[in-house]
Design a protein around this motif. Structure first.
Motif: not given
Length: 328
Positions: A81-109
């Motif tokens: 679980v980690d966030d990434f910026a839409i607009k750095k310092g203002h707006t972010y999303n959170t990503g959910i990842h399957n580390l063992r399967g090396e896939t991204m499951l979903d994006v949280i606003s």
């Protein structure tokens, strides 16, 4: 130049492009832009964009179903679980990842606790996962949310983020020492300060010589650098969780001998998150692949000028981050 009024295996009714051409064009456009794919295929950009828009929903649905089935079937699922910026310092999303399967499951606003709790309520399939461990940074919001959703999961502090705190304290000490040096030594230390960050054994022989010159400027700087190196050794060489606990306490006591406010602040943070940091030695996973995926997301956002349609934006990210699954 021909149009077809009957359906054939290789082309649909009333179509001017074969199915193979469409699939190849769409696959090429997903990795770049519709304009670039149009130039490569010598087709109108509007046509390639229409093909891409028609293909994205189906591809996104296929990939989502595949990656979630894999996550649900995993015996020892490890989430990241980690966030990434839409607009750095203002707006972010959170990503959910399957580390063992090396896939991204979903994006949280968003990345606030209310946003995360709302997602868990709206997506019961997420609550039905049974992760063995979850890797995240030291944000209290994520740890609170994961402890609510998966109380039995091992919570692991990501090694990259944890090590960043130690690097920051080392650089803070470097700035303190730097202000006390002669102009020549000050300029040299400032220009080559990045040599202090990586482990010594990863540097070339020439870089190690330059590093020794920097460390000779101050006993305080050398002691903090050795403390930083000991942390890397602890991460790499602790054979199990029990030994790691003893080694972590010994490393903290080594830091207590250093009289600097930055080191004391870092030690306070480390002791507070001791369990999550040492849990790395119960399940050796990091969010390294997640950080690489964030670079792909940033590139996607620049190429597509931050798609305004939220569902299309998420679909594009999931396809971009799971493109290796398109070939399955």
């Amino acid at each position: 130049e021909a149009g077809f009024v009957w359906a054939y295996e290789f082309v649909g009714p009333k179509q001017r492009y074969s199915r193979l051409f469409r699939s190849h064009t769409v696959e090429q456009a997903l990795g770049s832009t519709a304009a670039h794919s149009a130039r490569m295929q010598q087709a109108p950009a509007s046509t390639v964009q229409r093909m891409q828009e028609e293909a994205i929903p189906a591809e996104q649905e296929r990939i989502r179903e595949q990656v979630w089935k894999e996550a649900e079937a995993s015996d020892r699922l490890v989430l990241g679980v980690d966030d990434f910026a839409i607009k750095k310092g203002h707006t972010y999303n959170t990503g959910i990842h399957n580390l063992r399967g090396e896939t991204m499951l979903d994006v949280i606003s968003g990345r606030k606790l209310d946003d995360l709790r709302a997602y868990a309520l709206q997506h019961p399939d997420f609550r039905q996962l049974s992760p063995y461990a979850v890797v995240m940074d030291l944000a209290p919001t994520y740890h609170t949310w994961i402890s609510e959703c998966f109380p039995d999961a091992i919570r692991i502090a990501d090694r990259f983020h944890v090590h960043g705190y130690v690097i920051e304290s080392l650089q803070a000490v470097r700035k303190t020492v730097q202000s006390t040096l002669s102009p020549r030594a000050k300029a040299l230390l400032k220009s080559q300060h990045r040599l202090l960050n990586p482990p010594k054994d990863t540097l070339t022989e020439e870089s190690q010589k330059r590093l020794e010159i920097l460390l000779s400027y101050s006993p305080l700087l050398r002691s903090v650098w050795e403390w930083k190196e000991a942390f890397s050794v602890w991460y790499d060489n602790s054979p199990n969780h029990a030994v790691a606990l003893l080694g972590f306490d010994r490393w903290c006591r080594q830091g207590d001998q250093i009289d600097h406010v930055a080191v004391r602040a870092t030690l306070k943070t480390m002791r507070h998150w001791k369990d999550a940091i040492v849990n790395y030695h119960r399940c050796r996973f990091t969010n390294a692949t997640v950080e690489g995926r964030h670079n792909r997301i940033k590139a996607y956002q620049r190429r597509h000028y931050f798609t305004r349609n939220r569902s299309r934006y998420i679909a594009g990210i999931l396809i971009e981050c799971n493109r290796h699954r398109l070939l399955d």
